[in-house]
Motif scaffolding. Structure first.
Motif, mmCIF file in Angstrom:
data_model
loop_
_atom_site.group_PDB
_atom_site.id
_atom_site.type_symbol
_atom_site.label_atom_id
_atom_site.label_comp_id
_atom_site.label_asym_id
_atom_site.label_seq_id
_atom_site.Cartn_x
_atom_site.Cartn_y
_atom_site.Cartn_z
ATOM 1 N N PRO A 107 0.596 -1.111 0.108
ATOM 2 C CA PRO A 107 0.038 0.055 -0.042
ATOM 3 C C PRO A 107 0.690 1.371 -0.089
ATOM 4 O O PRO A 107 1.811 1.471 0.653
ATOM 5 N N GLY A 108 0.639 2.109 -1.093
ATOM 6 C CA GLY A 108 1.202 3.449 -1.119
ATOM 7 C C GLY A 108 2.512 3.277 -1.862
ATOM 8 O O GLY A 108 3.178 4.423 -2.446
ATOM 9 N N SER A 109 3.022 1.936 -2.532
ATOM 10 C CA SER A 109 4.130 2.108 -3.263
ATOM 11 C C SER A 109 3.717 2.408 -4.688
ATOM 12 O O SER A 109 4.675 2.552 -5.361
ATOM 13 N N GLU A 110 2.385 2.360 -5.010
ATOM 14 C CA GLU A 110 2.002 2.894 -6.450
ATOM 15 C C GLU A 110 1.461 4.177 -6.567
ATOM 16 O O GLU A 110 0.848 4.652 -5.388
ATOM 17 N N THR A 111 1.888 4.727 -7.644
ATOM 18 C CA THR A 111 1.425 6.327 -7.732
ATOM 19 C C THR A 111 -0.100 6.240 -8.243
ATOM 20 O O THR A 111 -0.527 5.386 -9.086
ATOM 21 N N PRO A 112 -0.870 6.653 -7.542
ATOM 22 C CA PRO A 112 -2.311 6.756 -7.810
ATOM 23 C C PRO A 112 -2.587 7.326 -8.953
ATOM 24 O O PRO A 112 -2.027 8.113 -9.441
ATOM 25 N N ARG A 113 -3.544 6.504 -9.432
ATOM 26 C CA ARG A 113 -4.015 6.836 -11.049
ATOM 27 C C ARG A 113 -5.381 7.518 -10.944
ATOM 28 O O ARG A 113 -6.358 6.754 -10.312
ATOM 29 N N ALA A 114 -5.607 8.672 -11.271
ATOM 30 C CA ALA A 114 -6.999 9.286 -11.333
ATOM 31 C C ALA A 114 -8.056 8.537 -12.347
ATOM 32 O O ALA A 114 -7.648 7.705 -13.198
ATOM 33 N N ALA A 115 -9.169 8.351 -11.778
ATOM 34 C CA ALA A 115 -10.329 7.738 -12.524
ATOM 35 C C ALA A 115 -10.777 8.680 -13.565
ATOM 36 O O ALA A 115 -10.633 9.827 -13.614
ATOM 37 N N PRO A 116 -10.940 7.966 -14.768
ATOM 38 C CA PRO A 116 -11.212 8.955 -15.938
ATOM 39 C C PRO A 116 -12.724 9.815 -15.755
ATOM 40 O O PRO A 116 -13.257 9.384 -15.011
#
Length: 506
Positions: A107-116
């Motif tokens: 958790p937290g290791s991935e860059t969050p990707r915004a929903a379209p």
């Protein structure tokens, strides 16, 4: 003298140490797969024999064999007689190329990707779905509405019918089914509606779905272009309102009074609406039936304007003062304008997830094709069991028994209200359904809801069903709760609402 034969590459690779508690087979599989995907074991590399690898790492040979077999079955390794076990030339996933580095995602290791930012997602963000999970399972605490008593369902009988369809001779039920629904169930539904609701329709006009909500979604997609107007009852079912909000149609809230939907108001607001969503017998929360005059007026409007009526046959079977009134779909001239929707989730148990539409003939092909494309078909095994349940008379007996049980509980609920809630909550006569809208006399909805929630009592604010403000109230259910539970909860409710406000409460 023959040249010295080099040891397989894998014996010189550090495979790391197993994590605490991890099985050795899983560790070895993950380690070898990591080396393959990372390119440290390139295509064609020869792996040592299972015996040699087991001795080198101090493992049981069976552990190594199991890890090899899993990698072979997944396509990471290949084995040929005379040439041993090698890394496959082509890995099972084309996206896993040389240079790939496997890493554990935390958790937290991935860059969050915004929903379209699609219209549907933007509209979904503005609502809180009524079907979302709650901290406490809905229906387990009085007086949560819209639930039946699943404890009274004949589970042993249902299990017996279910087992009969799991025999080897009936294995065809495990294959894909008819998008419109199992023919036997559609015939059983058509016969039941003819007897119980006065609806004349062929089995070919029945479409079996997972829920009434799915049926309304199909109607909005197929019958209402984006931006066109749709009538909806106010007060009305919040799930329908939310679906209209995210579907991109123009919702027209038509008021409901003691005679049901005010058709003249709907015509005044939007005579050109493409669809009217109604629950005439009776609608959620208010528990009032649409009068015969209003039914005829609604049908006359739909016929003249070319609109369709989505009739949610909500709780129609549970009418306590007399027999259930005929469906709107049963009126003369209604067959080409009215889409009747019914569900077995309220009548049997919520998890069955089986419902139906009765379609005008001109809509059957389009709705069936849409169902085939979007949902394929409803659960075939569940449909087969339900078909037997109806045809053998169990469904009718169950509904009659539950109608009597719920009528008794409605009386107990009304008596408890009379005894404990004077000056707090006014409860109207309970004539039908699983719940009733009650008027608050001493608190705001927010205050009452907070007090009752703290006291372990579940209700829903009436405002959740309304667009136009109404006097504060609560929607309360009585059907799933036995007499003792109702009596105890009525006393707890009284104590919660009569208690003086706590410090800091306005």
């Amino acid at each position: 003298m023959p040249a010295h034969k080099a040891a397989p590459l894998v014996l010189s690779l550090p495979l790391g140490e197993p994590e605490p508690g991890a099985g050795l087979q899983r560790w070895l599989y993950d380690a070898l797969r990591h080396c393959i995907l990372g390119g440290r074991l390139p295509a064609g590399s020869t792996l040592p024999s299972t015996r040699a690898l087991a001795e080198h790492y101090g493992l049981a040979r069976g552990t190594v064999q199991a890890a090899y077999q899993q990698l072979l079955s997944e396509g990471y390794l290949e084995s040929r007689t005379g040439s041993g076990t090698r890394v496959s030339a082509v890995l099972p996933d084309a996206t896993l190329r040389s240079g790939y580095v496997q890493r554990k995602v935390t958790p937290g290791s991935e860059t969050p990707r915004a929903a379209p930012r699609t219209p549907w997602i933007e509209r979904l963000e503005s609502i809180s779905p009524v079907f979302a999970k709650r901290a406490v399972a809905p229906g387990t605490r009085p007086f949560f509405p819209h639930r039946g008593d699943v404890r009274s369902f004949p589970m042993d009988l249902w299990r017996k019918l279910h087992q009969q369809h799991l025999r080897a001779s009936r294995s065809s039920l495990l294959l894909d089914g008819d998008p419109a629904g199992l023919p036997a169930l559609r015939e059983a539904i058509a016969e039941y509606l003819h007897i119980a609701r006065g609806v004349h329709a062929s089995a070919e006009q029945i479409l079996v779905l997972g829920s009434v909500q799915q049926g309304l979604d199909l109607c909005l997609r197929l019958l209402v272009p984006p931006g066109e107007r749709v009538w909806l009852e106010d007060p009305g079912y919040p799930g329908a309102r939310q679906l209209l909000e995210v579907a991109g149609v123009n919702r027209v809230d038509v008021p409901v009074d003691t005679q049901g939907l005010r058709v003249e108001d709907g015509i005044r607001q939007a005579a050109d609406a493409r669809l009217a969503c109604v629950s005439p017998s009776p609608p959620p929360a208010l528990g009032v039936e649409m009068s015969p005059a209003r039914r005829l007026a609604l049908l006359r409007w739909a016929t003249q304007s070319g609109a369709y009526i989505f009739e949610d046959d909500y709780d129609s079977e549970y009418r306590f003062i007399a027999k259930p009134i005929p469906a709107l779909r049963s009126l003369p001239g209604a067959s080409s304008s009215v889409i009747l929707a019914g569900t077995f989730s309220k009548l049997l148990f919520p998890a069955i997830r089986l419902a139906y539409l009765v379609l005008p003939e001109q809509l059957v092909q389009a709705f069936t094709r849409a169902t085939a494309l979007t949902a394929r078909h409803a659960n075939s095994l569940g449909q087969a069991v339900l078909a037997d349940f109806i045809r053998e008379g169990h469904f009718d007996r169950h509904v009659r028994r539950m109608r009597k049980l719920y009528a008794t509980r409605a009386e107990v609920f009304a008596e408890a209200a009379q005894r404990h809630w004077q000056g707090l909550i006014r409860v109207p006569e309970v004539r039908a359904g699983l719940d009733i809208a009650c008027t608050l006399e001493a608190h705001t909805e927010a205050d009452a809801f907070a007090r009752l929630n703290t006291a372990g009592i579940d209700v829903l604010p009436l405002s959740r069903y309304c667009v136009t403000p109404r006097p504060p109230g609560l929607v309360m259910g009585f059907a799933p709760y036995d007499e003792q539970s109702i009596a105890e909860a009525a006393k707890a409710l009284e104590q919660a609402l009569r208690a003086p406000p706590s410090t800091g409460t306005p």
